[in-house]
Design a protein around this motif. Sequence first.
Motif, PDB file in Angstrom:
ATOM      1  N   THR A  75       0.842  -1.188   0.000  1.00 53.92           N
ATOM      2  CA  THR A  75       0.000   0.000   0.000  1.00 53.92           C
ATOM      3  C   THR A  75       0.883   1.246   0.000  1.00 53.92           C
ATOM      4  O   THR A  75       0.620   2.220  -0.711  1.00 53.92           O
ATOM      5  N   GLY A  76       1.946   1.166   0.794  1.00 53.37           N
ATOM      6  CA  GLY A  76       2.868   2.299   0.870  1.00 53.37           C
ATOM      7  C   GLY A  76       3.459   2.626  -0.492  1.00 53.37           C
ATOM      8  O   GLY A  76       3.577   3.800  -0.869  1.00 53.37           O
ATOM      9  N   ARG A  77       3.760   1.579  -1.226  1.00 52.13           N
ATOM     10  CA  ARG A  77       4.365   1.761  -2.543  1.00 52.13           C
ATOM     11  C   ARG A  77       3.398   2.508  -3.471  1.00 52.13           C
ATOM     12  O   ARG A  77       3.793   3.422  -4.200  1.00 52.13           O
ATOM     13  N   ILE A  78       2.122   2.113  -3.418  1.00 57.03           N
ATOM     14  CA  ILE A  78       1.125   2.773  -4.266  1.00 57.03           C
ATOM     15  C   ILE A  78       0.972   4.234  -3.838  1.00 57.03           C
ATOM     16  O   ILE A  78       0.944   5.146  -4.659  1.00 57.03           O
ATOM     17  N   MET A  79       0.908   4.455  -2.522  1.00 57.72           N
ATOM     18  CA  MET A  79       0.763   5.811  -1.997  1.00 57.72           C
ATOM     19  C   MET A  79       1.927   6.703  -2.436  1.00 57.72           C
ATOM     20  O   MET A  79       1.745   7.846  -2.806  1.00 57.72           O
ATOM     21  N   GLU A  80       3.101   6.125  -2.360  1.00 55.23           N
ATOM     22  CA  GLU A  80       4.292   6.871  -2.727  1.00 55.23           C
ATOM     23  C   GLU A  80       4.214   7.331  -4.182  1.00 55.23           C
ATOM     24  O   GLU A  80       4.471   8.482  -4.513  1.00 55.23           O
TER      25      GLU A  80
END
Lengths: 386, 602
Positions: A75-80
């Motif tokens: 999820t963090g990767r997508i948010m980034e």
Amino acid sequence: MRSKDLSLYIHIPFCVRKCAYCDFLSFSAEDSLKERYIDRLCKEILNEAARYKDRYVISVFFGGGTPSVLRAEQTGRIMELIGSSFNISANAEISIEVNPKTADKEKFEIYKRAGINRISIGCQSLNDKELEVLGRIHRQEDFYRTFQAARDAGFDNINVDMMSALPGQTAADYESSLKKLLCLKPEHISAYSLIIEEGTPFFERYQEDALIRDKGGRPRYLPDEDEERRMLYLGRDILKDAGYHQYEISNYALTGYECRHNKVYWQRGDYAGFGLGASSCVDECRWKNTEDPDEYLSAGADELKQDIQKLDITQQCSEAMFLGLRLMRGVDEAEFAGRYGIEPSCLYREWIDRMMSERLMESADGRLTLTQRGQDLANYVWGGFV
Amino acid sequence: MTSQENIRNFCIVAHIDHGKSTLADRIIEKTGLLTEREMQEQVLDNMDLERERGITIKAQAVRTIYKAKDGKEYVLNLIDTPGHVDFNYEVSRALAACDGAVLVVDAAQGIEAQTLANVYLALDHDLEVFPVINKIDLPSAEPERVKDEIEDVIGIEAQDAPLISAKNGIGIEDVLEAIVEKVPAPKGDPDAPLKALIFDSLYDSYKGVIVFMRIMDGRVKKGTKVKMIATGATAEVVEVGFFGAGQFLPCDELSAGMVGYLTASIKNVKDTAVGDTVTEADRPCTEALPGYKKVLSMVYCGIYPADGAKYPDLKDALEKLTLNDASLFYEPETSIALGFGFRCGFLGLLHLEVIQERLEREYDLDLVTTAPGVVYKVYKTNGEMIELTNPSNLPDPSEIDHMEEPIVSAEIMVTKDFIGPIMELCQERRGRYLSMEYIEANRALLKYELPLNEIIYDFFDALKSRSKGYASFDYEMKAYEESKLVKLDILINKEEVDALSFIVHADSAYERGRRMCERLKDEIPRHLFEIPIQAAVGGKVIARETVKAVRKDVLAKCYGGDITRKKKLLEKQKEGKKRMRQVGNVEIPQSAFMSVLKLDEE
């Protein structure tokens, strides 16, 4: 300027297990498929972002499925990626749907660090028997733990989904679920009634029963119409007493916590959807991504989009009516006229007059709204604008 | 010129599915189209012309040439008979055009009710009937048993019946030889005034009506001035000819004993009624052929366009259909509920269904059909008698002395396990038991008198379902009888819906009324207000149901911004509304008008 705003919807189609009533685009999947999906999703986001260089993103919504089945860093990767490829407004609302048993405090903390500021928990009921019938993977205990974990991680804007009209449910059962929930003081509550959707195990099980109910008879498992109404009115009263105001047919919030993303849909703001089967509406044009996972994973950038429909002014006006009327504030006639160049009372005079005389719609302060009865029979009212 | 000695006019009678058409096809295959002499005369040119115009004969008649084992060439005229009881009169005229009949009986199933009815009809016309046993290649075939059955039940010689399989072409020669041997040659007088029987006709947009006929006496050729005795129509013959397989074969002259056609620029099939006699205008025959009947409609119903704007299209379609179907009757009528439409008369329920299907398929019309009814005779207190075809026209009860309804005699063939259920069914339908004969150990022939209005709805379906498909049924019109009949009215939200009214026996009124209300309750969608549905007789309510007011109708779910999905649902809802009929302030789906036709399917 309004038209420069944009909302983003990110679809995560994965679930631990499909619930018996669910007809959303979701399924359980292996880790490797999830990884491939995220790769494809990121590619799509990156590709599309170029179109929206001049836009300010006012809300992001991770929906599903169960977005929280992804590992926190995924999820963090997508948010980034979103953060680096879009202009995100400083006060943007960034929500993620979470199901109990799929997120702990640590995950919430990572969400928080990634910029997510709103959690929406799919609780549905605080009665273990009902949860079992629904085919949920959690029990009420699990929900409390998840809710507390979100709070502990610092989330101060939490929505909880609740359902009424469940098989075997009485108004008293529903009241008890709501009251337990209110002890936790979530900022926002979505209160839906169960719809028996085709293609679900519930349809197989309750189709006949629903038919009996819809004809006004006495169903065997589902609550009858009177009971169902009672649940709805009871819910409305309980939530109102607890300080929640109803701002949309099924949505209640404490002051200042209305869901901005949701309102974008009803007020016809622009939104871009990414992921399998995600819908978009930008510059009066609607489209939808393919719903076929294999096709999604292999398709090129432009082949994803399906059902592209440029909305003419008649369609825009029609949508503005039946979407706007979902909100309690209704359709502001002056706003409508400013945006579409014609007053709704002029365009739909006959129907609006009829709805007024049938006491399904009312008009006050230059705004057209549904009456209480109009909310119950909303399809009928909306039908006249299509 | 073929002499009458070498002509055989015959038909094939059989129960449905016993292989009549297959046998006909085999006979055509095994025989030739032209005699050797005709071949030399190059009629083929004309045939090509026919082909270009794309005229094909309905399969009503076909002339084939067969070279028999005695070395002679025979002209075999096969005249087809419609297979259904609705067309009983047409069947009888077709039989009257023949001299013999081939009775096809299924080697496994044996004799059925329809077999009997058709055989008796053929025997009534003094036809030489001889049996062939078909489907002898079936594992379940019992030709010896079936032979005995034919002799026992029908009383005709069957021991030397050809054993055949039409499907596999076995024994066809035997059938052809039997035809030559057993069917008598015609014995008309070629020099007498023309006397020909019309057994069918067909409308062609180039030639006008094509009259299908059997020449009994005399001769006819191009230029003959002919007269139809019953209708009085006269015309000058333009063309005469034979029926090839699929084509018309013009020839110079038709004479006594022959089967063929004539055209005479006749514009309306009603001028050439089936059963009428064709003669010469200048030298008429002394008496017409016996048996001419004006065709009467037995079953009536209202036919309305689903979309009121399509009324002219419906009118046009009915006009075109009557060009070819003299038995179809229609006249304009108006219904408060359904608007402008037509009251149509049919030979029977099958005829009704065929016409309805043709209107929908060939003319692309969406129809609403009202409950079919029969013709009632209403005797008024002032001595007047009216024939009632539309329940809405029933006079006030105070003006009615009494009413009569048509009664049919019915024969039902059923295996013994189902005798009980079938008798119960006939009882329910007000049947009067006449007799029961065991045809063989396992099967019985039940004879009943039944009111026609009890069998026009769904009697066939009920019969089939209660006998697991083992019963067969046949009926013919018998007489009118006095009966205690009432008009059942349906009120929806206190308004009488004329299109739903029908005539029913007083004793069944309550039951029918109750079921109609139940059915309508399911069909009529809930409105914002409560809708009472009532059945009433003479203003007195005898049954009631209520469609509750709708309490809730809302799509609350949000599918991640998929507005199109919501819109489609709303559009579908709206589309459904369009197909409804407004009666007062209630919207009634078209299906409601039809569903009451199927009250017994439960």
